[in-house]
Design an enzyme around this catalytic site. Sequence first.
Site, mmCIF file in Angstrom:
data_model
loop_
_atom_site.group_PDB
_atom_site.id
_atom_site.type_symbol
_atom_site.label_atom_id
_atom_site.label_comp_id
_atom_site.label_asym_id
_atom_site.label_seq_id
_atom_site.Cartn_x
_atom_site.Cartn_y
_atom_site.Cartn_z
ATOM 1 N N LEU A 30 0.836 -1.200 0.000
ATOM 2 C CA LEU A 30 0.000 0.000 0.000
ATOM 3 C C LEU A 30 0.873 1.252 0.000
ATOM 4 C CD1 LEU A 30 -2.460 -1.127 2.812
ATOM 5 C CD2 LEU A 30 -3.035 -0.941 0.383
ATOM 6 N N TYR A 197 1.516 0.766 -14.324
ATOM 7 C CA TYR A 197 2.862 1.290 -14.202
ATOM 8 C C TYR A 197 3.765 0.742 -15.314
ATOM 9 C CZ TYR A 197 0.905 2.961 -9.852
ATOM 10 O OH TYR A 197 0.099 3.592 -8.944
ATOM 11 N N GLY A 338 -5.798 -4.912 1.766
ATOM 12 C CA GLY A 338 -5.232 -3.579 1.767
ATOM 13 C C GLY A 338 -5.897 -2.652 2.744
#
Length: 384
Positions: A30, A197, A338
């Site tokens: 995270l 990404y 998360g």
Amino acid sequence: MEMEASSTPLLTPYKMGQFDLAHRIVLAPLTRCRSYGNVPRPHNAVYYAQRASPGALLIAEACAVSETARGYPDVPGLWNQDQVEAWRPVVEAVHAKGAVFICQIWHTGRVSPSGRCSIQQHLEKFQPNGQAPISSTDKQVTTPHVSHDGQVQDNFAPPRMLKTEEIPYIVDDFRIAARNAIEAGFDGVEIHGGNGYLIDQFMKDSVNDRTDAYGGSIENRCRFAAEIITAVADEIGPHRLGVRFSPFADYMECYDSNPVALILHVVGHMNDLGILYCHMIEARMCVGGEDGSKPVIPHRLLPFRKAFKGTFMVNGGYDRQEGDKTIADGYADLVAYGRLFLANPDLPKRFRRMACLNKYDRSTFYTSDPVVGYTDYPFLDDQN
């Protein structure tokens, strides 16, 4: 009165390679933007140690592999010795609690949102010599992105397409960052290959418009990922390496026309190398009308679960009941949490006791405060 759920599937032990895990509940990586100047700080050690317990598996937030890799403010890095030394006490604090600690490494590529400042100001701060961020393409992210804290990011820097001869240097950045992670004491490394990404930008055909050996066919588009996985496995050993993908997501305009074939190609390469684990993000969908829509898990990861020979981990907004079913059905070996783990540092204990959960505060997900919304979420025993 609290109930005990000690025999539920999530709470059963699991052996992941050389690691003996006490349960199947994993802290997902995270991003928290609290490593000032890209260097871990003492409050980072407090945060991770709070979430550590004997036999638990924690995955640290993504660490930038180089100066060009950090698209967001105050994310930790692993490209220099100062960062290695700063990570040591964080890792030691986690190990002191008896937990296994994996470090995720990433390169944000063209995902370099400038927020409220100008693009030029952003580049001067985050990119060496104010240069454009690098990518598989020179196509800019154009779709506004709503971050988890509700802020709209709609000002992304135009990227520069990497030259073919430059790509080996980026691969080497990942290798060096992985070596640095092990030197800092981490038990292993996870390569971030999803969420729009840099690796995702190479793999998915919505972004990759190259005409060289890294573009076009699935094999070519997966070449960059395969080279990074191979380089890192050679450096630290495949028994200490995991890889994360988001096959069906369209983060930052990254999606593919044939995601199953795409990811299966990389999974085959991972099997050949004997990679420890594969971490997949489950894309969620909503059912029902405006008055009762509910997110559900479509369970689209089954082809990858069947294909991958190592430990299979899933992540995607699971609650305790969904996690139990996922393990019981054999859909996954481990479930990463998360937001629930962020807000509940003792999440495994709460699941075991079937206790109420703290609610997370989105507005503090990415703030710079070393305490508020970071280390001040209460423990169950403090509330009783």
